[in-house]
Design a protein around this motif. Structure first.
Motif, PDB file in Angstrom:
ATOM      1  N   ARG A 192       0.841  -1.209   0.000  1.00  0.00           N
ATOM      2  CA  ARG A 192       0.000   0.000   0.000  1.00  0.00           C
ATOM      3  C   ARG A 192       0.873   1.255   0.000  1.00  0.00           C
ATOM      4  O   ARG A 192       0.591   2.226  -0.705  1.00  0.00           O
ATOM      5  N   HIS A 193       1.948   1.220   0.794  1.00  0.00           N
ATOM      6  CA  HIS A 193       2.863   2.362   0.820  1.00  0.00           C
ATOM      7  C   HIS A 193       3.505   2.577  -0.549  1.00  0.00           C
ATOM      8  O   HIS A 193       3.663   3.717  -1.000  1.00  0.00           O
ATOM      9  N   ASP A 207       1.852   6.876  -6.649  1.00  0.00           N
ATOM     10  CA  ASP A 207       0.752   7.757  -7.057  1.00  0.00           C
ATOM     11  C   ASP A 207       1.069   9.220  -6.771  1.00  0.00           C
ATOM     12  O   ASP A 207       0.723  10.110  -7.559  1.00  0.00           O
ATOM     13  N   GLY A 208       1.717   9.476  -5.637  1.00  0.00           N
ATOM     14  CA  GLY A 208       2.007  10.854  -5.254  1.00  0.00           C
ATOM     15  C   GLY A 208       3.284  11.404  -5.846  1.00  0.00           C
ATOM     16  O   GLY A 208       3.591  12.592  -5.654  1.00  0.00           O
ATOM     17  N   ASN A 226       2.269   1.858  -3.474  1.00  0.00           N
ATOM     18  CA  ASN A 226       1.265   2.472  -4.344  1.00  0.00           C
ATOM     19  C   ASN A 226       1.112   3.961  -4.050  1.00  0.00           C
ATOM     20  O   ASN A 226       1.026   4.791  -4.960  1.00  0.00           O
ATOM     21  N   GLU A 227       1.070   4.308  -2.760  1.00  0.00           N
ATOM     22  CA  GLU A 227       0.895   5.707  -2.378  1.00  0.00           C
ATOM     23  C   GLU A 227       2.086   6.560  -2.820  1.00  0.00           C
ATOM     24  O   GLU A 227       1.915   7.676  -3.318  1.00  0.00           O
TER      25      GLU A 227
END
Length: 331
Positions: free
Chosen positions: A109-110, A116-117, A112-113
């Motif tokens: 999840r990290h 994405d950012g 992906n974040e």
């Protein structure tokens, strides 16, 4: 405030040349680089990192997971690695962003974040495993990455699918075993973690190879213990009731400290024991240990990620593997 134009005028070069010296020094001839560097020093010029990130679409940041605090002897090597990575990255104009994750799913999840950012230019993985889902996710996200730890199952550096640097654990335990065979006697036991720990199996392999190649007693025991001082102390306490081993090679310093305490308890304080990690605790007790050299790992990973330009993350970085031979510290 000193500007890049001020540096260019002082050095007698174009603004673009100054920019190249700062961001891509390999493009500039050494005499010109020296003139620009001298002008930067004389004027006290500091590049505006925020403006540079907006202009180049690069963050100059590398992400790495910070393991949860586990206490005890474990975790020291990774802490040293993160510290060394931060220092080496700073000398190349990079920063390190730490993120915490207790599970693989949480780390995914990290990842992906961060992707994405657009918060990082690359990620360094730690604690690698066979069929590592994190590596697959990073490839899917087209995120440059390297790993502290080999891709188990394809450990041959020539077959690397991404950049990695790892400690040659087998080389470390081979050196430790050879030392004990020459200094203590032929019956050198191995105290390791339960089977199917890939790092532990690698370290056990070094012990077996040294015992077979040297004058070792091939019937010397292999003892299993969880990676804790108390667990190791109990396992070696049982061993020493029935077996007068000459020495013990251990897969970690936590195991070595437990073995040392059991030997003292059994009236054998001089039993030769070698740990792995070279922690401050092992040093304080006078226990020999294998030094992993995490500083060399950090420097090697940055070399792989940054390529020939030295100040920019390569995309994608060349897939190559490197095993760092550890150093036996005798006490």
């Amino acid at each position: 405030m000193v500007t890049i134009e001020d540096v260019a005028r002082r050095a007698g070069v174009s603004r673009q040349t100054v920019s190249n010296v700062i961001n891509a020094p390999a493009k500039v001839r050494e005499p010109t680089r020296e003139k620009v560097d001298a002008a930067i020093t004389a004027l006290g010029y500091a590049p505006n990192a925020v403006a540079r990130r907006l202009r180049t679409q690069r963050t100059s940041t590398i992400g790495v997971r910070l393991d949860a605090y586990s206490g005890g002897v474990s975790g020291v090597v990774l802490d040293r690695f993160v510290h060394a990575l931060t220092e080496h990255a700073a000398t190349r104009g990079l920063r390190v962003l730490l993120y915490a994750a207790r599970t693989v799913d949480e780390e995914l999840r990290h990842i992906n974040e961060l992707a994405d950012g657009g918060e990082v230019d690359a990620i360094i993985l730690t604690g690698t495993s066979r069929d590592d889902r994190r590596a697959e996710r990073l490839r899917e996200r087209d995120m440059p990455f390297a790993a502290f730890g080999r891709p188990w199952g394809t450990e041959d550096p020539a077959e690397a699918s991404h950049p990695w640097v790892d400690i040659d654990g087998a080389a470390g335990t081979r050196a430790a075993t050879a030392y004990l065979l020459g200094d203590a006697g032929p019956r050198v036991a191995f105290l390791g973690w339960p089977p199917d720990s890939e790092t532990g199996d690698d370290r056990e392999r070094g012990w077996r190879e040294a015992m077979a190649a040297g004058s070792g007693d091939r019937a010397a025991p292999r003892i299993s213990s969880e990676d804790g001082v108390a667990q190791a102390q109990g396992a070696i306490r049982t061993l020493l009731k029935d077996d007068a081993v000459d020495g013990i090679v251990c897969a970690s310093d936590a195991l070595a400290i437990g073995a040392h305490l059991a030997a003292v308890e059994a009236g054998r304080p001089g039993l030769r024991i070698v740990g792995f990690d070279n922690t401050a605790a092992a040093e304080a007790l006078g226990i020999s240990s294998v030094e992993q050299l995490p500083e060399r790992v950090a420097a090697g990973l940055l070399d792989m990620l940054m390529g020939p330009e030295e100040r920019r993350i390569s995309h994608p970085p060349a897939p190559v593997g490197l095993l760092v031979e550890p150093q036996l510290i005798v006490r």
